[in-house]
Design an enzyme around this catalytic site. Structure first.
Site, PDB file in Angstrom:
ATOM      1  N   GLU A   1       0.862  -1.203   0.000  1.00 33.90           N
ATOM      2  CA  GLU A   1       0.000   0.000   0.000  1.00 33.90           C
ATOM      3  C   GLU A   1       0.886   1.236   0.000  1.00 33.90           C
ATOM      4  O   GLU A   1       0.698   2.160   0.799  1.00 33.90           O
ATOM      5  CB  GLU A   1      -0.905  -0.005   1.235  1.00 33.90           C
ATOM      6  CG  GLU A   1      -1.701  -1.316   1.389  1.00 33.90           C
ATOM      7  CD  GLU A   1      -2.494  -1.411   2.688  1.00 33.90           C
ATOM      8  OE1 GLU A   1      -1.957  -0.979   3.726  1.00 33.90           O
ATOM      9  OE2 GLU A   1      -3.626  -1.911   2.662  1.00 33.90           O
TER      10      GLU A   1
ATOM     11  N   CYS B   1     -10.199  -0.189   8.092  1.00 33.15           N
ATOM     12  CA  CYS B   1      -9.679   1.104   8.523  1.00 33.15           C
ATOM     13  C   CYS B   1     -10.350   2.268   7.817  1.00 33.15           C
ATOM     14  O   CYS B   1     -10.540   3.335   8.388  1.00 33.15           O
ATOM     15  CB  CYS B   1      -8.171   1.169   8.326  1.00 33.15           C
ATOM     16  SG  CYS B   1      -7.630   0.831   6.651  1.00 33.15           S
TER      17      CYS B   1
END
Lengths: 650, 650
Positions: free
Chosen positions: A319, A415
């Site tokens: 990421e 998240c």
């Protein structure tokens, strides 16, 4: 350094239909859904178990911990969003639910102040043994942010006390003194949170602890290696195989001391969370080396590694950032949380620098990447925000494993949805910055806010139809005249802003992207800022090959895209001529209230036949085709289909 | 079905400088280097251990097996290349070395005929327990190919006898009968090899065994699952984690029976090796269902999933196909071995169908992807053959982990270099196809070949400067007149071929892409085929978005590319106007002898400044720039730099 104050959310009320709509979604859809999710009440969804983990840790029920090592943070982020909601919309039932969660959290806290349900319930012997891979300090940070928000919202100190006990425990465990652990978190967050806790409590030890975590980071001998040896070379992430989080120190920006780093690198969320803390600390402590590191790393991120949508983190692997001018469109990661963290970093830079370029990027992220993270009905979310999708080819190509063509309801690593919720509910904090030199107006949105400067109380009433309307009005509400400087942001996307005060033209002299208006304000003074919003063709730096020969359309802060729903398939065959004009039309259906752009484009007409390759392809026939561009943040609200931000120019 | 015969390599001698150069490289550089590598004599390289594994398996030395589970195949492929070399160039030392290896292999063979050093030396209890993941039958196939080649080259039957003993053992273990294992290899290869062994020996059991492996593949209950349960759910590839090769049956084309498959899928090398065997079997057995499967899967591969360079397998994940019209340029896998396997598949289709479209693709792969796999000095190799590289951004972006910007000397998985070696040394086999209806001339290259048709012996002497020269001459050498049909391929890239026999114009009536010349040939007859080779702009199917708005240049069979060495960096900023002309110039330096294309292009001139995004980008300034295109197969021979096949058209 100037003093800078966050605006208390009690003192700002949004009136913009655009933003009150989002806040209503947060209140009525997102926060209740997340509450149900945290309590495992969503049929068909993988259970979160987050509340259950606290009940187990508190000894209220038997069971095993389930979920990610950072599962607690989902609860804290939910609490933080609830706190922001309660600032303006009293809701007894919601506050009671929050109070009960807070009691549960307090129950789970250990006698020494420690608090993390994974380690309490599942691995009590492993506390603080794996900072690189686990998320104890990350979760602590989200707890602290929730605690600060909750006391500010409700005046109730219960959660703040939990925070302080835990922060005191962390302070006893970590630090430069002999006998303490000389470590810092693999996932930054506690740094920025400790600084918020410091500002809320006045406790200087929290400032010192944040500084320690920041300054210790990336020093040698390397803490990740030391703790790795101490715990016998084990890795938390057995399912990913091996210990790459330990070895790849740049992944968590721990390869060098921060003041020596030159490029935005590693996991994008970690980077912006870290840098939000560093910028905050640099401002509080007047530390020029840290300020220069912030400026340098900001520039690398914003000038070389940021999508036109304000997305950051170009690759699915880790990421993470890749390198300068490498921003692939279809395999972009551009995590929603990273753009939210980018706004946090930007707001700290803005507080420190009073320079509109930080607000420009903050606005770009907000109106594009962040809003795109959530469906228009508030019910589904993107973790990943590509700038081009071709659903047809995604199932067979693992380069797109991380990309979804339509938003999902929930994620096992959840998240992003709660992060979007706390951003939407606290968006008012980003509108103004109060510095000694001026009251800065960073974002334009209808709102009323109260200020106290130099002993005088006054309000500003913003109105207008931003981001669709070009005219912004600011009315000064006060009992008496007062002297202060108002600094109005002149957005970088606006070539010719015009300013009137009480219907008189005022010449604009930009200073770091703001029009500074220093005068004696009279009650009822009316400032009108006109920001012409022609549709603009955005081009990219010549080294950005993924946008080479292409343009993106932007109007005001809003970036547009083509969707298959309006333009048919094979969007790559469409091109926008250099002389094409634009018409704005109101959207309909789910796009009602949004400005849609119509233009005249062309579609390349290929030779007939199934042949994969054809000779003498020089002069391809073009056929006129009307093009419809919709705001990027509205994409994928009408089912699955192709989407493209960068459109071929011809 | 017609009878079709491979041309014995003894009966063809290349004279083309282009190809004798490559064969000399194979003889003088590639094969000796590989011999040194197999014997662990390359300083600084990871030891291959392949010969040592045989010595250990033969009991000649103590030690442990090292290397891949398919390490044996490197030795077999080397032997096969040596055999092809020995057909035309007697070399006592080389033959002695080969004979010694063959004795070593024979020594390693077990009493029951079994032969695989991994399982003999390391895991004797696990023989035939993991067909899905391991490579026992794959290695057997390469052994059989080597054995057939070696007896044909030297007349020595020693290795062929080893092959037959092993094949007999396999035949005793696998088959439909009760008590036998109802399995087939995870990595096809043994099928095509058993058919070669059948043709070399006349043994019908080998044909039947190949048919069994092909027909059993993908049936239910699934053999991979059965053996997985039988061995206790273990996976050979512990280092990759888990058992995905077992679960993802499409990876090895075992998700369905072959005759039910509709799309090229999974690991590209597996696919083409498998299909080469299926096509061979379909021809030998006149099986229409298998033939239709071959045609269907060929079309999907060649019409929807093949790069313009003849590369196949668009993604690094699983070295595999993705889906129709998904051919990313910079992250392409396009493995060298896959294009070699594609030639093997193509040659079998050509034998079955007598249709030039298979030769067209074979030639495309040969002159582009396959030759690009090796450096011009024969010393370095590409495993992966992208169509665009930007070395600057590769280190930070894991989407390019499999791509190298320059060729490597050797690989731990060293399948490609020996595969290129055996292809180069046997290229003569692809030139002609002998069918009942005609003698087909598939590839044009200077060579002399001897034929026997209908009791008459004759030779054909091809000359010309192919692939650079447009004129091909075929001279008929015979003692007496004879009647036969010669079928000359009319390449699809040539719009206006012209044909002369003994200086007389002959009208061309293409039949499946060949000009069939049925006549009584006189000794000394001269056929001249003129294939005009203007530089052609190749365009792609409209759904292939990675080539959208772009063209590739091709001259004759050779695809060209831009390199940074000639054109500067940021190749994506260059464009080729539709009216640009082309000049051919001889290359210099390492490109000496190659035709280089010069043209007049433009470079987009960006606005000044460091800004990542710029407004009003509609009309970008263009600056004229000469463009130099070099043959794709020559790229990356002048150091590291950008490369691009598909160039923006303007």
């Amino acid at each position: 350094m100037s003093n800078t104050q966050d605006l208390d959310l009690h003192r700002i009320r949004l009136t913009s239909p655009f933003w009150t709509g989002y806040q209503a979604l947060a209140r009525d859809v997102v926060v209740p859904y997340q509450w149900a999710a945290l309590n495992d009440r969503i049929a068909g969804a993988e259970p979160s178990h987050a509340i259950a983990n606290f009940r187990i840790a508190a000894g209220r029920e038997q069971g095993e911990f389930h979920g990610m090592v950072f599962q607690d943070s989902d609860v804290y982020k939910w609490l933080e969003a609830v706190a922001y909601l309660l600032c303006r919309d009293p809701d007894d039932a919601l506050e009671r639910a929050a109070d009960e969660v807070i009691e549960l959290i307090a129950d789970a806290q250990q006698a020494d102040g420690y608090l993390n349900t994974y380690f309490i319930a599942k691995a009590p012997q492993q506390r603080w043994t794996n900072l690189a891979e686990c998320h104890e300090l990350y979760c602590a940070g989200h707890l602290f942010e929730a605690g600060v928000a909750y006391v500010q919202a409700t005046g109730k100190r219960r959660l703040l006390e939990v925070c302080c006990r835990f922060a005191d425990h962390i302070d006893a465990v970590f630090g430069p003194e002999p006998g303490k652990r000389h470590g810092y978190p693999g996932h930054p967050e506690v740094e920025l949170a400790l600084l918020r806790l410091h500002e809320a409590t006045g406790e200087s030890r929290y400032l010192a602890l944040a500084r320690y975590f920041i300054e210790q980071r990336g020093t040698q001998p390397h803490f990740y290696d030391i703790e790795y040896e101490q715990r016998g070379r084990t890795s938390h992430w057995n399912n990913h195989g091996r210990d790459w989080m330990v070895r790849d120190k740049a992944y968590s920006q721990a390869h060098l001391p921060i003041v020596e780093q030159t490029a935005a690198t590693g996991h994008a969320v970690r980077f912006v969370y870290l840098m939000a803390g560093v910028a905050h600390l640099a401002r509080l402590s007047g530390d020029e080396a840290k300020r220069q590191a912030c400026l340098r790393l900001w520039n690398d991120m914003a000038q070389r590694q940021m999508y036109v949508t304000g997305g950051i983190g170009a690759q699915g692997w880790g990421e993470s950032f890749t390198s300068a001018y490498d921003l692939p469109n279809d395999s972009a990661y551009a995590e929603s949380c990273a753009s939210i963290g980018l706004m946090m970093f930007a707001s700290r830079m803005l507080q420190m620098e009073g320079d509109a370029r930080f607000a420009d990027v903050m606005e770009r992220a907000l109106y594009n990447s962040v809003l795109a993270g959530m469906s228009l009905d508030g019910m589904r979310f993107f973790y990943v925000n590509p700038l081009e999708t071709v659903p047809r080819i995604m199932p067979g190509n693992h380069a797109y494993d991380h990309v979804k063509p339509v938003r999902q309801r929930w994620f096992s690593c959840a998240c992003c949805p709660p992060n979007i919720a706390r951003l939407l509910t606290s968006i008012g904090r980003y509108v103004y910055t109060q510095r000694d030199d001026a009251l800065y107006v960073n974002l334009y949105m209808g709102c009323e806010a109260e200020f106290e400067r130099g002993g005088t109380n006054f309000s500003l009433r913003q109105s207008g139809d931003y981001p669709w309307g070009e005219r912004i009005e600011l009315e000064v509400l006060a009992d008496a005249p007062f002297v202060t400087t108002l600094a109005l942001r002149l957005p970088e996307w606006c070539a010719q802003p015009r300013l009137h005060i009480n219907d008189e033209d005022v010449g604009i002299v930009p200073d770091k992207g703001y029009a500074h208006l220093a005068r004696r304000w009279q009650p009822g003074d009316r400032i009108v800022l006109e920001l012409p919003m022609p549709v603009r063709r955005v081009g990219a730096h010549p080294s950005l090959r993924h946008a080479s020969g292409r343009v993106a359309l932007q109007r005001g802060p809003v970036v547009y895209c083509l969707e298959q729903a309006d333009n048919g398939a094979d969007l790559h065959q469409l091109a926008l001529p250099a002389d094409a004009g634009f018409r704005l039309l109101p959207g309909d259906g789910v796009l009602a209230g949004k400005a849609v752009i119509h233009s005249e484009g062309v579609r390349r007409i290929p030779a007939n036949g199934d042949a994969l390759y054809r000779y003498d392809a020089g002069a391809q026939a073009l056929q006129r085709q009307p093009l419809v561009f919709v705001p990027y943040f509205c994409w994928a609200n009408r089912g699955e289909g192709e989407m493209r931000v960068w459109v071929d120019a011809c």
